[in-house]
Structure formats: C-alpha cells, structure tokens
Motif scaffolding. Structure first.
Motif: not given
Length: 386
Positions: A362-382
């Motif tokens: 999709g379109e990059s509509a906000d140049l002030n937002c830094w893109p990120l991709v990282c893995s995700y597993v639910p965290s037990t930390v409350q």
C-alpha cells in the motif's frame, strides 16, 4: 456466545481461545468476564505461547508498522499460493485514557520479547509501553523533556527488571556550535517509575536516531559509526555497540562482517530467533546484498556467519538510497522478509531455491513513520500500573 462458552469445560474453552487470532482477542474478551479472566490467566498464557510457537513450525507471525499503525502479518513458506504473505489486520487501537483519545500517531516501535515501546509524534506524550496480548499500556513521562532526535530502547537486567534507555546526541546539529549541541543518556526504571542519568560524557561514536536498535536477551544492539561529519559519499568506519541493561553502560565496539559503508549503502539489524542477531548490508553502488547471523554474541564479543540466502537478490530489491528499511529472518526456514518504503510499502520475500516475491502493501502516506517488521510471540509480562 458468552452463555454457550460459559457452559463448556475450561480445557475446551482454553482450546478455543488458543485458536483466536490476536487481532480478535480483545473483542472476544469483551463478550464475557469468564473469557477475559481465562485469557489473562498465567497458566493459559503459557499454553497459548506454546501453541503459538507450534504454529511457527509452518508459518510465523510478524508485527509490521506502516503509516503510524501496527499490523499483524503472517508468512507461510509452505503455502502453495504466491505470495505466501497475509496481512491479518491492525492490532486493536491504543487509547490514551488520561486524555481520552485514540493513539494514532505512532512513528516508531521498539520490540522486546513481545512488549512494544511505542514512540508517538507528540513530544508531550511520546513514550508508551504496550503489551498487545493483554492490551495493557503505560505512558512514560520524561525526566525533563523528550527530543525529536531521541534514540530509545526497551530491555531488562539480570533480575528481569524492565527498563527504558533514552539517548540523544545531536552531533550533527546544523549550527555546528558545540554549546548548542545536546547529549543526554538516561535510564527509566519501571520499578521506581523514575529516570536517572547514567553517563555524563559524550560518546566517541554516533548512533543515528532513525536506526532502530534490536533487543536480544534483554540488551540492545545498534550499528554505529565513527563521529565524522560527512561531506560527500566517502566511507565511514562502522561497528556494533551494545547497551547492557544490567550494568547500564555501553560495551566496547564490536565488529560487523564489514568494516565500512557510505551514505548510499543500507545497513539494517534484526533479531534471528531468541539468541541470535542478524545484519543486512545492501551496497548502494553494486546492488550486492548480504545477510549475516551471529554464531556467538554477548555485550563484549561477537562472531558472524554469512548466509547464502540473499547473495543474488540485491538487484531485485529497490536500489533507491533509503534508510527506511527493516527485515526479518528465519534461519531454520531460510526465509527473509525485507520491508522497504518509497512511495509505497513493499515487502520482499526471499526464500530457498532463489524464491523471490515482491508484495505491494500500500501507499506510504506518512514519511515521518519509520517502517518496522519483527517477529511476534505473545508476552507473559504484565505492565504494572501506577
């Protein structure tokens, strides 16, 4: 649904909940107090995490940040359908309860074992710690102020006490007037709800504020350069720097698999599982690209192994000079996802047997937002509320 689910045995309810996508979990919790309580119970969370890791045998879930929003994305290397990438939707909205408004101006995100440190555009309410699984949030107020060139990291010490590191070194101030340049290094403790200054000296190296660090075993690693003012495209010395959250100090310079780069090259760090770091280097002149993964890494030492995965793929990825690039690597599956941003967000998927796929997100509509991709597993930390 609430009445039917309440009549089911608990083990069956837990089995159903483990199959609920993260993007729908909040809605399910709101239907019934019993479901809400079970989904936040410690024993269930551990079971949910085990199930999530089992799913990653065939596919893995990623967090992706685009246009100030946080999305959940899945990648299935074994899918018979190309591309094997699915954008599942946005994670549920964040809300600033103190000001009673939705938070939709997240410009950067730092991940630490499933906890997200969200940096907002508004300097008055800039830092938010969020556990997407529980939906818990905590706003972090500054000791004195935040700065638009701040570098942040979320980590923990040897006692598993969580902290935030804030660092700003405005070495590249356009004024070049030493008295006007800013250098501040602080650590925030979740236990004491307070900041403290950890160093009163100016580092001899530089971390660019738009280069996100990577959390590994509680500590944070950045790629850094010698402190020189660039005038042209000449090479600068590059290396790895670690901030140790136990000692609350930076470690020594650690070698990268390459020793220099210039303003046309792209250098990006990523985690590779729970105990490995990865680095991507894309040569701005030749388009050669390489990915290396650590065989050993500690705050004071590191060694690298090169993967053959990306060797012939550099020419296929946009060669427009940009620092807006993030990547994820799964070493066991030999799959990499490179997120790039120009006028649009593009995900490049690199796999076995020279597999390559380009997916327009999709379109990059906000140049002030830094893109990120990282893995995700639910965290037990409350996140403890004050």
């Amino acid at each position: 649904m609430a009445i039917i689910m309440s009549e089911l045995p608990r083990d069956l309810v837990e089995e159903v909940l483990t199959r609920v996508p993260l993007t729908s979990l909040r809605a399910v919790r709101l239907t019934c107090k019993n479901l809400n309580d079970i989904s936040k119970d410690g024993s269930f969370i551990k079971k949910h995490i085990v199930e999530a890791k089992k799913k990653q045998v065939n596919e893995f879930e990623l967090i992706i940040v685009m246009n100030c929003k946080i999305y959940l994305m899945s990648v299935d290397p074994h899918s018979n359908v190309d591309p094997y990438i699915t954008l599942k939707g946005t994670l549920f909205s964040l809300k600033d309860d103190a000001n009673d408004h939705q938070v939709d101006d997240i410009v950067s995100v730092f991940d630490c074992d499933g906890l997200l440190l969200c940096i907002t555009r508004d300097l008055n309410s800039r830092l938010l710690v969020w556990n997407p699984y529980f939906g818990e949030t905590r706003w972090i107020q500054p000791r004195d102020r935040y700065h638009d060139m701040d570098v942040y990291a979320l980590g923990y010490d040897e006692k598993k006490k969580y902290k935030i590191f804030r660092f700003v070194d405005d070495y590249y101030s356009y004024s070049y007037i030493e008295e006007e340049q800013i250098c501040e290094l602080e650590v925030y403790s979740f236990e004491s709800d307070s900041w403290k200054v950890v160093l009163n000296v100016t580092p001899e190296w530089n971390i660019y504020y738009y280069h996100s660090g990577v959390s590994l075993k509680g500590n944070t690693y950045w790629y850094a350069t010698n402190k020189v003012r660039r005038r042209g495209g000449y090479d600068v010395v590059v290396f790895l720097i670690c901030f140790d959250f136990t000692t609350e100090r930076f470690g020594p310079r650690l070698p990268l698999p390459f020793s220099t780069c210039n303003i046309y090259d792209i250098v990006t760090l990523s985690s590779a599982g729970e105990d490995q770091l990865a680095v991507l280097f894309h040569d701005g002149f030749t388009s050669a690209m390489g990915i290396w993964v650590t065989s050993k890494i500690e705050p004071t030492e590191v060694s690298w192994n090169k993967l053959s995965l990306a060797d012939d793929m550099g020419m296929l990825i946009s060669n427009i000079p940009t620092n807006d690039r993030s990547f994820f690597i799964d070493v066991k599956k030999n799959v990499a996802v490179v997120l790039d941003r120009g006028a649009r967000y593009i995900a490049y998927i690199i796999g076995d047997k020279e597999y390559f796929e380009e997916v327009d997100l999709g379109e990059s509509a906000d140049l002030n937002c830094w893109p990120l991709v990282c893995s995700y597993v639910p965290s037990t930390v409350q996140i403890r509320q004050l």
